[in-house]
Design an enzyme around this catalytic site. Structure first.
Site, PDB file in Angstrom:
ATOM      1  N   HIS A  58       0.798  -1.403   0.025  1.00 32.96           N
ATOM      2  CA  HIS A  58       0.002   0.052  -0.071  1.00 32.96           C
ATOM      3  C   HIS A  58       0.837   1.209   0.110  1.00 32.96           C
ATOM      4  O   HIS A  58       2.110   1.262   0.304  1.00 32.96           O
ATOM      5  CB  HIS A  58      -0.895  -0.128   1.124  1.00 32.96           C
ATOM      6  CG  HIS A  58      -1.931  -0.814   1.062  1.00 32.96           C
ATOM      7  ND1 HIS A  58      -3.049  -1.062   2.111  1.00 32.96           N
ATOM      8  CD2 HIS A  58      -2.239  -2.013   0.354  1.00 32.96           C
ATOM      9  CE1 HIS A  58      -3.849  -1.890   1.655  1.00 32.96           C
ATOM     10  NE2 HIS A  58      -3.450  -2.542   0.648  1.00 32.96           N
ATOM     11  N   GLU A  60       0.949   3.875   1.804  1.00 31.76           N
ATOM     12  CA  GLU A  60       1.377   4.430   3.225  1.00 31.76           C
ATOM     13  C   GLU A  60       2.617   3.638   3.631  1.00 31.76           C
ATOM     14  O   GLU A  60       3.613   4.234   4.139  1.00 31.76           O
ATOM     15  CB  GLU A  60       0.357   4.439   4.056  1.00 31.76           C
ATOM     16  CG  GLU A  60      -0.812   5.416   3.692  1.00 31.76           C
ATOM     17  CD  GLU A  60      -2.035   4.728   3.135  1.00 31.76           C
ATOM     18  OE1 GLU A  60      -3.107   5.386   2.988  1.00 31.76           O
ATOM     19  OE2 GLU A  60      -1.734   3.770   2.169  1.00 31.76           O
ATOM     20  N   CYS A  86      -6.043   2.178   4.911  1.00 31.62           N
ATOM     21  CA  CYS A  86      -6.729   1.216   5.038  1.00 31.62           C
ATOM     22  C   CYS A  86      -6.962   0.805   6.894  1.00 31.62           C
ATOM     23  O   CYS A  86      -5.965   0.739   7.453  1.00 31.62           O
ATOM     24  CB  CYS A  86      -6.289  -0.148   4.505  1.00 31.62           C
ATOM     25  SG  CYS A  86      -4.843  -0.578   5.354  1.00 31.62           S
ATOM     26  N   CYS A  96      -2.821  -0.043   7.254  1.00 32.75           N
ATOM     27  CA  CYS A  96      -1.818   1.212   7.258  1.00 32.75           C
ATOM     28  C   CYS A  96      -2.277   1.996   8.410  1.00 32.75           C
ATOM     29  O   CYS A  96      -1.236   2.693   8.844  1.00 32.75           O
ATOM     30  CB  CYS A  96      -2.321   1.745   5.823  1.00 32.75           C
ATOM     31  SG  CYS A  96      -1.543   0.949   4.576  1.00 32.75           S
TER      32      CYS A  96
END
Length: 156
Positions: A58, A60, A86, A96
């Protein structure tokens, strides 16, 4: 805790996250997202985008990976993301939101609230519950959604 950057500065960094999202390799099962971590002086510390280093990474996570976990600048930084971080995840043990909380980042600014396409529980509530100052900028949601239009066509 240092003050949240002004609206113009937040918009500037969110536009950068949207540009980063445009670099994401395509996926049928995950959003294209960009993230920027900015220090208290307004200088970028790290950037990331979805699937930057591996197929389940992801944005982040990609940005945080580029900094030492104990970097003291994280304690006064702001994380910007084109999509709400998330709060639920199947591909990794930590979401995240959990990574941001563990890093000690006190502020998160995002453009687009995560639609319930892949998960039901998004991260803003989890971040807020942990004391993170979370700000949504829905006026920038449209360009973040546009990058993900192939996923969204006919779904939302």
């Amino acid at each position: 805790m240092p003050e949240l950057p002004d609206a113009a500065e937040r918009s500037r960094w969110l536009r950068e996250t949207i540009a980063l999202a445009g670099r994401c390799p395509p996926s049928d099962t995950a959003f294209a997202v960009g993230a920027v971590i900015v220090d208290a002086d307004g200088q970028p510390l790290a950037t990331g985008y979805s699937r930057e280093a591996d197929p389940v990474e992801h944005a982040e996570e990609a940005a945080l990976r580029k900094l030492p976990p104990a970097d003291p600048r994280l304690r006064t930084a702001t994380l910007y993301s084109s999509l709400e971080p998330c709060g639920e995840r199947a591909s990794r043990p930590l979401t995240c939101a959990e990574l941001i909380i563990a890093a000690g980042i006190p502020r998160v600014v995002y453009a687009w609230r995560e639609p319930p396409l892949f998960v039901e529980r998004a991260g803003a509530a989890r971040l807020t519950a942990a004391g993170v100052h979370v700000v949504e900028h829905p006026e920038l949601a449209a360009p973040a959604r546009e990058i993900n239009r192939d996923l969204l066509d006919g779904r939302s």
